[in-house]
Design an enzyme around this catalytic site. Structure first.
Site, mmCIF file in Angstrom:
data_model
loop_
_atom_site.group_PDB
_atom_site.id
_atom_site.type_symbol
_atom_site.label_atom_id
_atom_site.label_comp_id
_atom_site.label_asym_id
_atom_site.label_seq_id
_atom_site.Cartn_x
_atom_site.Cartn_y
_atom_site.Cartn_z
ATOM 1 N N ALA A 47 -30.358 -14.397 19.200
ATOM 2 C CA ALA A 47 -29.922 -13.904 17.885
ATOM 3 C C ALA A 47 -30.512 -12.521 17.639
ATOM 4 O O ALA A 47 -31.714 -12.318 17.783
ATOM 5 C CB ALA A 47 -30.344 -14.879 16.797
ATOM 6 N N GLU A 116 -25.004 -6.938 6.286
ATOM 7 C CA GLU A 116 -24.001 -7.275 7.306
ATOM 8 C C GLU A 116 -22.675 -7.569 6.623
ATOM 9 O O GLU A 116 -22.623 -7.786 5.400
ATOM 10 C CB GLU A 116 -24.455 -8.472 8.137
ATOM 11 C CG GLU A 116 -25.618 -8.139 9.074
ATOM 12 C CD GLU A 116 -25.983 -9.269 10.015
ATOM 13 O OE1 GLU A 116 -25.659 -10.429 9.728
ATOM 14 O OE2 GLU A 116 -26.611 -8.981 11.054
ATOM 15 N N HIS A 235 -17.023 -13.088 17.951
ATOM 16 C CA HIS A 235 -17.749 -11.898 17.489
ATOM 17 C C HIS A 235 -16.888 -10.694 17.851
ATOM 18 O O HIS A 235 -16.410 -10.584 18.982
ATOM 19 C CB HIS A 235 -19.115 -11.797 18.162
ATOM 20 C CG HIS A 235 -20.013 -10.831 17.450
ATOM 21 N ND1 HIS A 235 -19.842 -9.479 17.533
ATOM 22 C CD2 HIS A 235 -21.053 -11.033 16.613
ATOM 23 C CE1 HIS A 235 -20.758 -8.885 16.785
ATOM 24 N NE2 HIS A 235 -21.506 -9.808 16.213
ATOM 25 N N ARG A 283 -16.119 -10.951 9.946
ATOM 26 C CA ARG A 283 -15.922 -10.936 11.401
ATOM 27 C C ARG A 283 -14.533 -11.333 11.850
ATOM 28 O O ARG A 283 -13.988 -10.744 12.784
ATOM 29 C CB ARG A 283 -16.898 -11.904 12.047
ATOM 30 C CG ARG A 283 -18.261 -11.352 12.074
ATOM 31 C CD ARG A 283 -19.185 -12.260 12.784
ATOM 32 N NE ARG A 283 -20.501 -11.639 12.697
ATOM 33 C CZ ARG A 283 -21.612 -12.216 13.060
ATOM 34 N NH1 ARG A 283 -21.587 -13.437 13.524
ATOM 35 N NH2 ARG A 283 -22.749 -11.591 12.966
ATOM 36 N N HIS A 344 -18.277 -16.761 19.902
ATOM 37 C CA HIS A 344 -19.664 -16.524 19.481
ATOM 38 C C HIS A 344 -20.290 -17.706 18.779
ATOM 39 O O HIS A 344 -21.461 -18.013 18.981
ATOM 40 C CB HIS A 344 -19.638 -15.313 18.548
ATOM 41 C CG HIS A 344 -20.976 -14.838 18.120
ATOM 42 N ND1 HIS A 344 -21.948 -14.473 19.014
ATOM 43 C CD2 HIS A 344 -21.518 -14.648 16.884
ATOM 44 C CE1 HIS A 344 -23.032 -14.076 18.355
ATOM 45 N NE2 HIS A 344 -22.795 -14.192 17.062
ATOM 46 N N ARG A 379 -18.012 -18.648 9.269
ATOM 47 C CA ARG A 379 -19.440 -18.495 8.986
ATOM 48 C C ARG A 379 -19.746 -17.088 8.487
ATOM 49 O O ARG A 379 -19.314 -16.102 9.097
ATOM 50 C CB ARG A 379 -20.237 -18.735 10.274
ATOM 51 C CG ARG A 379 -21.707 -18.442 10.121
ATOM 52 C CD ARG A 379 -22.395 -18.444 11.467
ATOM 53 N NE ARG A 379 -22.005 -17.326 12.286
ATOM 54 C CZ ARG A 379 -22.845 -16.621 13.045
ATOM 55 N NH1 ARG A 379 -24.114 -16.949 13.095
ATOM 56 N NH2 ARG A 379 -22.418 -15.627 13.784
HETATM 57 C C1 LIG Z 1 -25.974 -13.337 21.140
HETATM 58 C C2 LIG Z 1 -26.103 -14.133 19.872
HETATM 59 C C3 LIG Z 1 -26.515 -13.502 18.699
HETATM 60 C C4 LIG Z 1 -26.635 -14.241 17.511
HETATM 61 N N1 LIG Z 1 -27.105 -13.604 16.388
HETATM 62 C C5 LIG Z 1 -27.313 -14.333 15.262
HETATM 63 C C6 LIG Z 1 -27.900 -13.737 14.117
HETATM 64 O O1 LIG Z 1 -28.270 -12.572 14.119
HETATM 65 N N2 LIG Z 1 -28.073 -14.505 13.011
HETATM 66 C C7 LIG Z 1 -27.703 -15.831 12.955
HETATM 67 O O2 LIG Z 1 -27.882 -16.491 11.925
HETATM 68 N N3 LIG Z 1 -27.151 -16.416 14.053
HETATM 69 C C8 LIG Z 1 -26.961 -15.711 15.196
HETATM 70 N N4 LIG Z 1 -26.435 -16.325 16.297
HETATM 71 C C9 LIG Z 1 -26.149 -17.760 16.244
HETATM 72 C C10 LIG Z 1 -27.473 -18.527 16.285
HETATM 73 O O3 LIG Z 1 -28.303 -17.948 17.275
HETATM 74 C C11 LIG Z 1 -27.248 -19.995 16.637
HETATM 75 O O4 LIG Z 1 -26.254 -20.548 15.832
HETATM 76 C C12 LIG Z 1 -28.531 -20.788 16.425
HETATM 77 O O5 LIG Z 1 -29.594 -20.147 17.071
HETATM 78 C C13 LIG Z 1 -28.362 -22.191 16.942
HETATM 79 O O6 LIG Z 1 -29.619 -22.811 16.994
HETATM 80 P P1 LIG Z 1 -29.719 -24.289 17.553
HETATM 81 O O7 LIG Z 1 -31.143 -24.646 17.477
HETATM 82 O O8 LIG Z 1 -28.726 -25.119 16.863
HETATM 83 O O9 LIG Z 1 -29.214 -24.177 19.063
HETATM 84 P P2 LIG Z 1 -29.780 -23.351 20.295
HETATM 85 O O10 LIG Z 1 -30.720 -22.319 19.868
HETATM 86 O O11 LIG Z 1 -28.611 -22.921 21.100
HETATM 87 O O12 LIG Z 1 -30.578 -24.448 21.119
HETATM 88 C C14 LIG Z 1 -29.908 -25.458 21.824
HETATM 89 C C15 LIG Z 1 -30.879 -26.138 22.760
HETATM 90 O O13 LIG Z 1 -30.301 -27.335 23.269
HETATM 91 C C16 LIG Z 1 -30.528 -27.417 24.658
HETATM 92 N N5 LIG Z 1 -29.503 -28.289 25.240
HETATM 93 C C17 LIG Z 1 -28.157 -28.176 25.147
HETATM 94 N N6 LIG Z 1 -27.566 -29.193 25.787
HETATM 95 C C18 LIG Z 1 -28.546 -29.970 26.306
HETATM 96 C C19 LIG Z 1 -28.563 -31.155 27.087
HETATM 97 N N7 LIG Z 1 -27.446 -31.759 27.510
HETATM 98 N N8 LIG Z 1 -29.756 -31.673 27.432
HETATM 99 C C20 LIG Z 1 -30.919 -31.065 27.051
HETATM 100 N N9 LIG Z 1 -30.959 -29.948 26.326
HETATM 101 C C21 LIG Z 1 -29.783 -29.401 25.950
HETATM 102 C C22 LIG Z 1 -30.472 -25.973 25.102
HETATM 103 O O14 LIG Z 1 -31.040 -25.815 26.368
HETATM 104 C C23 LIG Z 1 -31.260 -25.323 23.979
HETATM 105 O O15 LIG Z 1 -32.638 -25.505 24.177
HETATM 106 C C24 LIG Z 1 -26.301 -15.610 17.496
HETATM 107 C C25 LIG Z 1 -25.885 -16.231 18.666
HETATM 108 C C26 LIG Z 1 -25.795 -15.511 19.854
HETATM 109 C C27 LIG Z 1 -25.360 -16.207 21.095
#
Ligand SMILES: Cc1cc2nc3c(=O)[nH]c(=O)nc-3n(C[C@H](O)[C@H](O)[C@H](O)COP(=O)(O)OP(=O)(O)OC[C@H]3O[C@@H](n4cnc5c(N)ncnc54)[C@H](O)[C@@H]3O)c2cc1C
Length: 510
Positions: A47, A116, A235, A283, A344, A379
């Site tokens: 992020a 943003e 995105h 977006r 995204h 979103r």
């Molecule tokens: C490039 C990028 C930029 C972004 N910028 C922003 C931003 O500026 N602001 C914002 O609000 N959002 C942003 N987002 C979106 C935001 O990062 C995500 O929505 C948020 O971080 C999701 O968090 P999470 O904990 O749900 O999942 P994640 O952080 O994706 O964590 C998922 C975890 O689950 C694990 N996992 C998945 N499947 C399995 C499995 N079968 N077995 C074991 N482990 C597994 C993965 O390895 C990982 O550890 C961005 C996303 C990206 C890709």
């Protein structure tokens, strides 16, 4: 077989928020966090822009943030959820500050709040352009020092352990240790899906390779309610670099700082032709405008122009982008940067109520894999980190409250055994995954129509049948299971896209 009190699948922001909250509240209970790759390989780590939260009440208000979220979501959001996320989110970012997340500050020592698209006031807390990595490293450090948290890497959750036909109860998960290639059953009183996004279902995506929708697919196979899968945010600006996955994201904050979009053909600034908000339109509007502009001129990309922002501002605020682009031969002060939209963010997912509870007892979902009703049809930028924080915390609170009732329900389970032993051919899996992604890009991308969705449905069904046949006779590998999960996610996208006839938010029907 292992037995723990809390099993958290995923070590991103949602999973770690949950784990830290329960572990600190109940030092005698065992919390296991599993992740299929290394600890910080997660969408959260990548992020860039930041977290949206109301912190400056002179410039901003909860009402404004609520209204912006509802507008972005085309009023398909759940208003109760929007209100609670906005209000509690403000407290959750204060928790992060107390933990030591070094959000950028102005020279006067106030939080340096970014603006943003879709936000009516500056409210994005950030650390340079690596906000997610900054937050995650603080949380991971804290989790590693918490004696009752165990973090297991390279442990891939295969399926949920669910008993009961009608009143289903989750009791943990079957996992695959991808290093030793052995199977492990983990029995847990509380199981949390925090598995992140699913955007690897498209070939052009900003999401890392781990984002294969495993949690959504596992929950769906177990009979959970999965909703709104048609709302996928593309995105608008990822670096055009064919063949490179994930695509490098060019944060929206660059447009917030004044960068503009120009078409490739005439280098004409075009966003005001589509929307009066220009490059800061939401977006979906920007992504569709780029899609249109590329199609109109037959171009493969458009340009983002940040040349006028100046060397110092670019280096101060966007060091990661400046550095990465430089490595690829672009100087942002002199060059136009080619960009394309890329998948995204998933607004839909496993339906979870305001406590993060799913339709299966003792199974919680939070973060990007969950559908809470916050985002509606789209979103609002930077609301997803906020959602992960708020729902990771809420799910933890609820499971702590419910814990005694939950443990009295759970009994001992049989261990997992593996009957099939035939190895699957890695190349076959890679080929099918490639075909799946190209079907999704061609027929279920930014602009859709019913005929193409039906076409995709038919083709996906064929790959799915082949894959299931291979799956039942093979020893599970991570890539085979991911293919299977991606196929489930793809079919759910088509299912929901076909059901929603009208264009709304991120779902655009020709
Ligand atoms: C490039 C990028 C930029 C972004 N910028 C922003 C931003 O500026 N602001 C914002 O609000 N959002 C942003 N987002 C979106 C935001 O990062 C995500 O929505 C948020 O971080 C999701 O968090 P999470 O904990 O749900 O999942 P994640 O952080 O994706 O964590 C998922 C975890 O689950 C694990 N996992 C998945 N499947 C399995 C499995 N079968 N077995 C074991 N482990 C597994 C993965 O390895 C990982 O550890 C961005 C996303 C990206 C890709």
């Amino acid at each position: 077989m292992k037995q723990v009190d809390f099993l958290v699948i995923g070590s991103g922001l949602a999973g770690l928020t949950f784990a830290l909250k329960v572990a600190e509240a109940e030092p005698d209970k065992q919390v296991m966090v599993i992740t299929k790759a290394v600890e910080n390989e997660a969408n959260s780590h990548y992020a860039q822009g930041g977290v949206a939260a109301v912190t400056n009440f002179r410039l901003d208000s909860f009402e404004k943030h609520i209204e912006d979220t509802l507008i972005a979501g085309s009023y398909l959001c759940d208003p109760q959820v929007v209100e609670l996320v906005v209000k509690e989110g403000a407290q959750r970012v204060q928790d992060l500050i107390k933990l030591g997340v070094p959000f950028d500050k102005t020279q006067e020592g106030e939080l340096d709040l970014g603006l943003e698209g879709g936000h009516s006031a500056p409210r994005i807390l950030h650390f340079k352009d690596t906000t997610g990595a900054a937050i995650l490293s603080v949380l991971l450090e804290k989790a590693k020092h918490q004696p009752n948290i165990e973090i297991l890497t390279h442990l891939f959750a295969l399926d949920l352990l669910v008993s009961g036909d009608h009143d289903k109860v989750c009791q943990g998960a079957y996992t695959l240790d991808t290093a030793s290639k052995s199977l492990l059953t983990i029995q847990a009183s509380v199981t949390v899906l925090a598995t992140g996004g699913s955007c690897q279902v498209y070939s052009s995506t900003t999401n890392p390779l781990v984002a294969t929708g495993d949690g959504v697919a596992m929950a769906y196979r177990a009979g959970a309610d999965v909703r709104d899968m048609e709302f996928i945010q593309f995105h608008p600006t990822s670096l055009y670099n064919p063949g490179k996955s994930p695509a490098f994201l060019i944060t929206e904050a660059l447009r917030g700082a004044g960068a503009v979009l120009r078409n490739a053909r005439y280098q004409k600034e075009f966003m005001y032709d589509y929307d009066e908000r220009g490059p800061l339109a939401p977006r979906d509007v920007v992504a569709r405008s780029i899609h249109h502009e590329m199609k109109k001129h037959g171009d493969d990309f458009v340009y983002i122009d940040a040349r006028h922002l100046g060397d110092q501002k670019l280096k101060d605020h966007f060091p990661n982008i400046v550095r990465t682009c430089k490595q690829l031969g672009y100087d942002l002060t002199t060059d136009l940067l080619p960009v394309v939209p890329a998948a995204h963010y998933f607004c839909g997912g496993i339906h979870a109520d305001t406590q993060g509870r799913t339709s299966i007892a003792n199974l919680y979902a939070c973060g990007e894999c969950a559908h809470t009703g916050l985002h509606g049809a789209n979103r609002l930028a930077s609301n997803s980190l906020l959602e992960a924080l708020v729902f990771g915390y809420r799910a933890a609170e609820d499971s702590l409250e419910q814990f005694d009732r939950i443990t009295s329900q759970t009994g001992r389970l049989a261990d997992v055994t593996q009957a099939a032993s035939t190895p699957v051919e890695a190349q076959w899996v890679a080929d099918q995954t490639g075909i799946l992604k190209s079907i999704m890009g061609k027929y279920a991308g930014i602009v859709r129509n019913e005929n193409e969705l039906l076409q995709a449905q038919k083709q996906l069904l064929a790959i799915s049948s082949k894959t299931e046949a291979v799956y039942v006779r093979s020893y599970p590998t991570q890539s085979l299971c991911e293919l299977r999960n991606l196929l489930t996610v793809a079919q759910l996208i088509i299912r929901d896209a076909l059901q929603r006839k009208e264009s709304v938010g991120l779902h655009y029907m020709e």
